[in-house]
Design a protein around this motif. Structure first.
Motif, PDB file in Angstrom:
ATOM      1  N   VAL A 163       0.843  -1.190   0.000  1.00  0.00           N
ATOM      2  CA  VAL A 163       0.000   0.000   0.000  1.00  0.00           C
ATOM      3  C   VAL A 163       0.883   1.247   0.000  1.00  0.00           C
ATOM      4  O   VAL A 163       2.108   1.144   0.048  1.00  0.00           O
ATOM      5  N   LEU A 164       0.258   2.405  -0.048  1.00  0.00           N
ATOM      6  CA  LEU A 164       1.020   3.634  -0.263  1.00  0.00           C
ATOM      7  C   LEU A 164       2.030   3.929   0.835  1.00  0.00           C
ATOM      8  O   LEU A 164       3.060   4.546   0.592  1.00  0.00           O
ATOM      9  N   ASN A 165       1.757   3.478   2.074  1.00  0.00           N
ATOM     10  CA  ASN A 165       2.668   3.798   3.173  1.00  0.00           C
ATOM     11  C   ASN A 165       3.386   2.581   3.748  1.00  0.00           C
ATOM     12  O   ASN A 165       3.877   2.614   4.864  1.00  0.00           O
ATOM     13  N   GLY A 166       3.443   1.476   2.990  1.00  0.00           N
ATOM     14  CA  GLY A 166       4.159   0.295   3.482  1.00  0.00           C
ATOM     15  C   GLY A 166       3.578  -0.987   2.934  1.00  0.00           C
ATOM     16  O   GLY A 166       3.169  -1.074   1.773  1.00  0.00           O
ATOM     17  N   LEU A 167       3.543  -2.011   3.777  1.00  0.00           N
ATOM     18  CA  LEU A 167       2.980  -3.301   3.414  1.00  0.00           C
ATOM     19  C   LEU A 167       1.912  -3.677   4.424  1.00  0.00           C
ATOM     20  O   LEU A 167       2.060  -3.438   5.620  1.00  0.00           O
ATOM     21  N   GLU A 168       0.844  -4.299   3.920  1.00  0.00           N
ATOM     22  CA  GLU A 168      -0.234  -4.708   4.804  1.00  0.00           C
ATOM     23  C   GLU A 168      -0.634  -6.141   4.470  1.00  0.00           C
ATOM     24  O   GLU A 168      -0.858  -6.474   3.302  1.00  0.00           O
ATOM     25  N   LEU A 169      -0.691  -6.982   5.497  1.00  0.00           N
ATOM     26  CA  LEU A 169      -1.075  -8.380   5.292  1.00  0.00           C
ATOM     27  C   LEU A 169      -2.590  -8.517   5.323  1.00  0.00           C
ATOM     28  O   LEU A 169      -3.251  -8.023   6.239  1.00  0.00           O
ATOM     29  N   VAL A 170      -3.123  -9.222   4.325  1.00  0.00           N
ATOM     30  CA  VAL A 170      -4.573  -9.373   4.197  1.00  0.00           C
ATOM     31  C   VAL A 170      -4.903 -10.839   3.949  1.00  0.00           C
ATOM     32  O   VAL A 170      -4.211 -11.524   3.180  1.00  0.00           O
ATOM     33  N   GLN A 171      -5.953 -11.325   4.605  1.00  0.00           N
ATOM     34  CA  GLN A 171      -6.433 -12.684   4.347  1.00  0.00           C
ATOM     35  C   GLN A 171      -6.945 -12.768   2.915  1.00  0.00           C
ATOM     36  O   GLN A 171      -7.774 -11.961   2.490  1.00  0.00           O
ATOM     37  N   ILE A 172      -6.485 -13.764   2.173  1.00  0.00           N
ATOM     38  CA  ILE A 172      -6.917 -13.913   0.792  1.00  0.00           C
ATOM     39  C   ILE A 172      -8.429 -14.094   0.704  1.00  0.00           C
ATOM     40  O   ILE A 172      -9.087 -13.506  -0.160  1.00  0.00           O
ATOM     41  N   ASP A 173      -8.995 -14.880   1.612  1.00  0.00           N
ATOM     42  CA  ASP A 173     -10.434 -15.130   1.521  1.00  0.00           C
ATOM     43  C   ASP A 173     -11.276 -13.971   2.046  1.00  0.00           C
ATOM     44  O   ASP A 173     -12.501 -14.063   2.114  1.00  0.00           O
ATOM     45  N   HIS A 174     -10.637 -12.847   2.411  1.00  0.00           N
ATOM     46  CA  HIS A 174     -11.366 -11.626   2.754  1.00  0.00           C
ATOM     47  C   HIS A 174     -11.464 -10.679   1.561  1.00  0.00           C
ATOM     48  O   HIS A 174     -12.155  -9.663   1.634  1.00  0.00           O
ATOM     49  N   ILE A 175     -10.766 -11.020   0.463  1.00  0.00           N
ATOM     50  CA  ILE A 175     -10.812 -10.181  -0.742  1.00  0.00           C
ATOM     51  C   ILE A 175     -12.055 -10.538  -1.554  1.00  0.00           C
ATOM     52  O   ILE A 175     -12.228 -11.687  -1.967  1.00  0.00           O
ATOM     53  N   VAL A 176     -12.925  -9.553  -1.783  1.00  0.00           N
ATOM     54  CA  VAL A 176     -14.148  -9.771  -2.556  1.00  0.00           C
ATOM     55  C   VAL A 176     -13.852  -9.603  -4.041  1.00  0.00           C
ATOM     56  O   VAL A 176     -14.188 -10.466  -4.850  1.00  0.00           O
ATOM     57  N   TYR A 177     -13.238  -8.478  -4.400  1.00  0.00           N
ATOM     58  CA  TYR A 177     -12.844  -8.273  -5.792  1.00  0.00           C
ATOM     59  C   TYR A 177     -11.758  -7.209  -5.877  1.00  0.00           C
ATOM     60  O   TYR A 177     -11.516  -6.467  -4.913  1.00  0.00           O
ATOM     61  N   CYS A 178     -11.107  -7.167  -7.027  1.00  0.00           N
ATOM     62  CA  CYS A 178     -10.060  -6.186  -7.302  1.00  0.00           C
ATOM     63  C   CYS A 178     -10.456  -5.405  -8.543  1.00  0.00           C
ATOM     64  O   CYS A 178     -10.973  -5.972  -9.509  1.00  0.00           O
ATOM     65  N   GLU A 179     -10.185  -4.114  -8.508  1.00  0.00           N
ATOM     66  CA  GLU A 179     -10.520  -3.249  -9.643  1.00  0.00           C
ATOM     67  C   GLU A 179      -9.282  -2.490 -10.096  1.00  0.00           C
ATOM     68  O   GLU A 179      -8.587  -1.874  -9.283  1.00  0.00           O
ATOM     69  N   ALA A 180      -9.003  -2.536 -11.397  1.00  0.00           N
ATOM     70  CA  ALA A 180      -7.834  -1.862 -11.946  1.00  0.00           C
ATOM     71  C   ALA A 180      -8.016  -0.352 -11.968  1.00  0.00           C
ATOM     72  O   ALA A 180      -9.115   0.155 -12.223  1.00  0.00           O
ATOM     73  N   ASP A 181      -6.919   0.352 -11.701  1.00  0.00           N
ATOM     74  CA  ASP A 181      -6.896   1.811 -11.788  1.00  0.00           C
ATOM     75  C   ASP A 181      -5.518   2.211 -12.298  1.00  0.00           C
ATOM     76  O   ASP A 181      -4.629   2.558 -11.528  1.00  0.00           O
ATOM     77  N   GLU A 182      -5.331   2.084 -13.611  1.00  0.00           N
ATOM     78  CA  GLU A 182      -4.043   2.302 -14.271  1.00  0.00           C
ATOM     79  C   GLU A 182      -2.977   1.403 -13.630  1.00  0.00           C
ATOM     80  O   GLU A 182      -3.098   0.196 -13.654  1.00  0.00           O
ATOM     81  N   ASP A 183      -1.939   1.989 -13.017  1.00  0.00           N
ATOM     82  CA  ASP A 183      -0.875   1.170 -12.438  1.00  0.00           C
ATOM     83  C   ASP A 183      -1.180   0.722 -11.011  1.00  0.00           C
ATOM     84  O   ASP A 183      -0.361   0.055 -10.371  1.00  0.00           O
ATOM     85  N   TYR A 184      -2.354   1.099 -10.503  1.00  0.00           N
ATOM     86  CA  TYR A 184      -2.764   0.727  -9.160  1.00  0.00           C
ATOM     87  C   TYR A 184      -3.912  -0.271  -9.233  1.00  0.00           C
ATOM     88  O   TYR A 184      -4.515  -0.483 -10.287  1.00  0.00           O
TER      89      TYR A 184
END
Length: 250
Positions: free
Chosen positions: A150-171
């Motif tokens: 993320v913008l200010n470091g690294l954040e650990l996230v449970q994979i099964d907590h991710i609902v969806y991902c949306e592209a925003d250019e290089d982010y």
């Protein structure tokens, strides 16, 4: 001309990589030395001060990560080499570091060297290796988590907590089951490669979804899905057949 040290416990791997570097990067890198273990490698790096090290991950009597932990500050570029460590690859990829899978691909090595040189010339030596190593340990201890840059470091996230991902250019915007959103400095293609084995599907060039959170599919030219967050997402017409086959695969 920049300098490098090759560290690998297998003599054949050292010889192969040395030959490739000498043949294909002769105008960019000079090999100062090689080592087969971290005890030999540490004083070599301290004394010879290479610009780049090629570092094997899995070695007897101490891994490549154990070697890096001996340094208070990393003032050289690191290109990891590995044959199999999936946990390491996950952490490396999401920490913006470079790695080469064995057997070494010449084109990929040349790209990694070019990237290292750009970082050297931009004085970008100090990727946060301490955060990376901590991330690696946590990832190994909890294989259902991924580190998100993320913008200010690294954040650990449970994979099964991710609902969806949306592209925003290089982010990429990562939407979680609790309704929160993480803005991640990686492309959606990176997420697609990382999560393809965890029941995620790229339904559209801008969207990657987790099957666990698909509530409904509505027919159409491509159709749409409704997530558990009550967000409607379009399905690409060209991905429709493959998506429906994936969706029906129990």
């Amino acid at each position: 001309m920049y300098t490098c040290i090759i560290i690998d416990d297998e003599n054949r791997s050292v010889e192969t990589l040395s030959k490739i570097v000498t043949t294909y990067c002769e105008d960019k890198l000079e090999i100062l030395a090689t080592a087969n273990n971290i005890d030999d490698a540490y004083p070599l790096i301290k004394n010879k001060k290479p610009d780049v090290i090629f570092l094997d991950i899995e070695m007897p009597f101490g891994s490549g990560f154990d070697l890096l932990e001996r340094f208070d500050e990393i003032d050289f570029q690191v290109i990891f080499t590995t044959g199999f460590d999936q946990y390491a690859i996950t952490a490396i990829k999401f920490s913006a570091l470079d790695y080469l899978l064995k057997p070494i691909n010449i084109a990929e090595l040349k790209m990694a060297v070019d990237k290292a040189i750009v970082n050297i010339e931009n004085a970008d030596y100090k990727s946060n290796f301490k955060i990376f190593l901590d991330t690696l340990k946590k990832t190994k201890n909890s294989t259902n988590k991924i580190p998100l840059p993320v913008l200010n470091g690294l954040e650990l996230v449970q994979i099964d907590h991710i609902v969806y991902c949306e592209a925003d250019e290089d982010y990429t915007h990562v939407f979680l089951q609790d309704g929160t959103k993480k803005i991640v400095t990686k492309s959606i293609k990176d997420f697609e490669e990382l999560l393809e084995t965890y029941d995620f599907f790229r339904i559209h060039h801008s969207f990657l979804v987790n099957k666990k959170y698909i509530k409904k599919y509505t027919k159409g030219e491509g159709g749409t899905i409704l997530t558990d967050l009550n967000v409607e997402i379009p399905v690409s017409r060209r991905r429709k057949s493959e998506f429906l086959e994936w969706l029906n695969d129990m």
